[in-house]
Design an enzyme around this catalytic site. Structure first.
Site, mmCIF file in Angstrom:
data_model
loop_
_atom_site.group_PDB
_atom_site.id
_atom_site.type_symbol
_atom_site.label_atom_id
_atom_site.label_comp_id
_atom_site.label_asym_id
_atom_site.label_seq_id
_atom_site.Cartn_x
_atom_site.Cartn_y
_atom_site.Cartn_z
ATOM 1 N N LYS A 1 42.933 -103.279 -53.006
ATOM 2 C CA LYS A 1 44.054 -102.677 -52.283
ATOM 3 C C LYS A 1 45.401 -103.083 -52.873
ATOM 4 O O LYS A 1 46.453 -102.663 -52.394
ATOM 5 C CB LYS A 1 44.002 -103.097 -50.800
ATOM 6 C CG LYS A 1 42.919 -102.337 -50.013
ATOM 7 C CD LYS A 1 43.065 -102.534 -48.517
ATOM 8 C CE LYS A 1 42.704 -103.936 -48.113
ATOM 9 N NZ LYS A 1 42.566 -104.213 -46.703
ATOM 10 N N LYS B 1 22.448 -100.156 -45.755
ATOM 11 C CA LYS B 1 21.972 -101.186 -44.834
ATOM 12 C C LYS B 1 22.578 -100.938 -43.448
ATOM 13 O O LYS B 1 23.783 -100.677 -43.348
ATOM 14 C CB LYS B 1 22.423 -102.552 -45.364
ATOM 15 C CG LYS B 1 22.187 -103.703 -44.412
ATOM 16 C CD LYS B 1 22.891 -104.977 -44.883
ATOM 17 C CE LYS B 1 22.759 -106.095 -43.878
ATOM 18 N NZ LYS B 1 23.880 -106.472 -43.087
ATOM 19 N N LYS C 1 26.855 -103.178 -38.178
ATOM 20 C CA LYS C 1 27.864 -102.711 -37.219
ATOM 21 C C LYS C 1 29.164 -102.396 -37.942
ATOM 22 O O LYS C 1 29.953 -101.590 -37.472
ATOM 23 C CB LYS C 1 28.065 -103.704 -36.078
ATOM 24 C CG LYS C 1 28.436 -105.081 -36.492
ATOM 25 C CD LYS C 1 28.480 -106.008 -35.294
ATOM 26 C CE LYS C 1 28.430 -107.457 -35.705
ATOM 27 N NZ LYS C 1 27.075 -107.945 -35.961
HETATM 28 P P1 ADP Z 1 25.911 -106.776 -39.132
HETATM 29 O O1 ADP Z 1 25.620 -106.504 -40.589
HETATM 30 O O2 ADP Z 1 25.637 -105.606 -38.281
HETATM 31 O O3 ADP Z 1 27.291 -107.352 -38.923
HETATM 32 P P2 ADP Z 1 25.027 -109.465 -38.710
HETATM 33 O O4 ADP Z 1 25.628 -109.851 -40.032
HETATM 34 O O5 ADP Z 1 25.691 -109.935 -37.470
HETATM 35 O O6 ADP Z 1 24.863 -107.878 -38.693
HETATM 36 O O7 ADP Z 1 23.506 -109.907 -38.726
HETATM 37 C C1 ADP Z 1 22.834 -110.723 -37.786
HETATM 38 C C2 ADP Z 1 21.435 -110.978 -38.302
HETATM 39 O O8 ADP Z 1 20.717 -109.750 -38.445
HETATM 40 C C3 ADP Z 1 21.391 -111.637 -39.682
HETATM 41 O O9 ADP Z 1 20.298 -112.537 -39.753
HETATM 42 C C4 ADP Z 1 21.180 -110.485 -40.619
HETATM 43 O O10 ADP Z 1 20.571 -110.866 -41.809
HETATM 44 C C5 ADP Z 1 20.302 -109.570 -39.783
HETATM 45 N N1 ADP Z 1 20.546 -108.177 -40.137
HETATM 46 C C6 ADP Z 1 21.678 -107.480 -39.934
HETATM 47 N N2 ADP Z 1 21.563 -106.211 -40.373
HETATM 48 C C7 ADP Z 1 20.326 -106.096 -40.888
HETATM 49 C C8 ADP Z 1 19.604 -105.029 -41.502
HETATM 50 N N3 ADP Z 1 20.130 -103.839 -41.648
HETATM 51 N N4 ADP Z 1 18.345 -105.275 -41.910
HETATM 52 C C9 ADP Z 1 17.800 -106.494 -41.732
HETATM 53 N N5 ADP Z 1 18.414 -107.537 -41.165
HETATM 54 C C10 ADP Z 1 19.664 -107.363 -40.748
#
Ligand code: ADP
Ligand code: TRP
Length: 331
Positions: A119, A200, A203
């Site tokens: 950016k 992937k 959120k």
């Molecule tokens: P986000 O990517 O939605 O912000 P987080 O980083 O809070 O999710 O992830 C919380 C847990 O869930 C972690 O252990 C992460 O590895 C797992 N996780 C998040 N998204 C996925 C996904 N798409 N597939 C597998 N595991 C995931």
């Protein structure tokens, strides 16, 4: 003595299906064989969630999410990170053994720096020390409880490796096995759950299916999954379709084989494949959704469960910190 499994979830938003299959379900599977310590990483969430009402709501949602998914607080030590002050003492201790260069290489920090560069912003723009030192706090979470395995999704494996490095640096310095060096545990077949757009599920990408979405919303989101333009009659390759990859997570082996055959035979459109996905997803998620709503309706009950967990966790944490203080000449 059983080995110890530990993991945490950051309360930064609603739980989605990626969290369930990538983190919650594998972690709960491990509770059969391991002594488990599972927690809500609320101080990690503070790096990004600055609204108190929102943070409290997320904490309760994640707590209810674990419990609705089957966590038994009689068997698993279940607590909030912020209820364990020893975490923060250990973090400070570990800082002295953590190379700054190691933190420079952390994926989340590097991604934030790169985003700034793209950016044209100052490299440090919007980056707080909580983000920079995130892996040290996470190492403290892990090392405090003598964890043998840390079940997480692929994206977190680097952080667990950093916890290994930091533990080894401490042990090496004091020539004693003061901290147990943890292993990461990733379920290969569900390592990355795809989102609605095929990336992937996350959120932060707006492509997530919330774990406790009401039935109608669940159906609507499934119908929004991106597919290619193949027509109804065309044979389709199941493994390259998000709809099928998500289906596999919910379906029995027989159901998976049957749907794969229908894909390959042609004559089935995406709409029908999505209906089939909705059916198996709703079958698994309906009882969870009901328990989740009940738990959330009683926040005081949730707070009590977490407080009882913290009472069990703190003596373990205190032992680790005391051991280190003594070894370091601080005792
Ligand atoms: P986000 O990517 O939605 O912000 P987080 O980083 O809070 O999710 O992830 C919380 C847990 O869930 C972690 O252990 C992460 O590895 C797992 N996780 C998040 N998204 C996925 C996904 N798409 N597939 C597998 N595991 C995931
Ligand atoms: N960093 C993890 C995540 O974003 C959450 C977390 C914090 C964690 N402390 C932990 C996971 C300790 C495993 C062990 O998902």
């Amino acid at each position: 003595m059983k080995k110890i499994s530990l993991t945490g979830i950051k309360p930064t938003g609603i739980l989605h299906i990626g969290n369930y299959f990538g983190a919650i379900k594998p972690a709960l599977e491990l509770t059969k064989e391991y002594d488990a310590r599972y927690f809500i990483a609320d101080y990690h969430a503070l790096n990004t969630v600055k609204d108190p009402v929102e943070l409290t709501a997320h904490i309760r949602q994640v707590a209810a999410g674990w419990l609705a998914s089957g966590l038994d607080p009689e068997k698993v030590i279940f607590y909030r990170q912020s209820s364990i002050p020893e975490t923060f003492e250990l973090t400070t201790f570990l800082m002295a053994f953590t190379a700054k260069g190691l933190m420079n290489r952390a994926h989340a920090y590097k991604a934030a720096v790169q985003e700034n560069a793209e950016k044209g912003d100052d490299p440090d723009a919007g980056i707080n020390m909580g983000l920079f030192t995130y892996p040290v706090l996470m190492a403290a979470d892990i090392l405090l409880f003598d964890s043998d395995v840390v079940p997480v999704g692929q994206d977190q494996s680097q952080h667990v490796e950093m916890a290994q490095d930091i533990a080894q640096a401490v042990n090496f310095n004091y020539k004693a096995e003061l901290l147990r060096v943890p292993e990461v545990s990733i379920r290969e077949n569900v390592a990355v759950v795809p989102g609605l757009d095929g990336r992937k599920m996350s959120k932060s990408y707006g492509n997530a299916i919330p774990l406790f979405a009401p039935e109608k919303e669940l159906r609507k989101l499934i119908m929004r999954i991106v597919t290619n333009s193949q027509g109804v009659e065309e044979p389709k390759e199941p493994e390259s379709s998000q709809v099928y990859l998500l289906y596999k997570l919910f379906a029995t082996a027989e159901e998976q084989a049957a749907l794969a055959n229908r894909y390959r035979a042609g004559g089935m459109g995406w709409g029908e494949a999505k209906e089939e996905l909705f059916r198996v997803a709703n079958r698994e998620l309906t009882p969870l959704r009901q328990r989740f709503e009940e738990l959330l309706a009683n926040p005081a009950g949730l707070d009590t469960i977490l407080a009882q967990g913290a009472e069990k966790a703190r003596p373990i944490a205190a032992r680790t910190v005391n051991r280190l203080r003594k070894a370091a000449g601080l005792g």
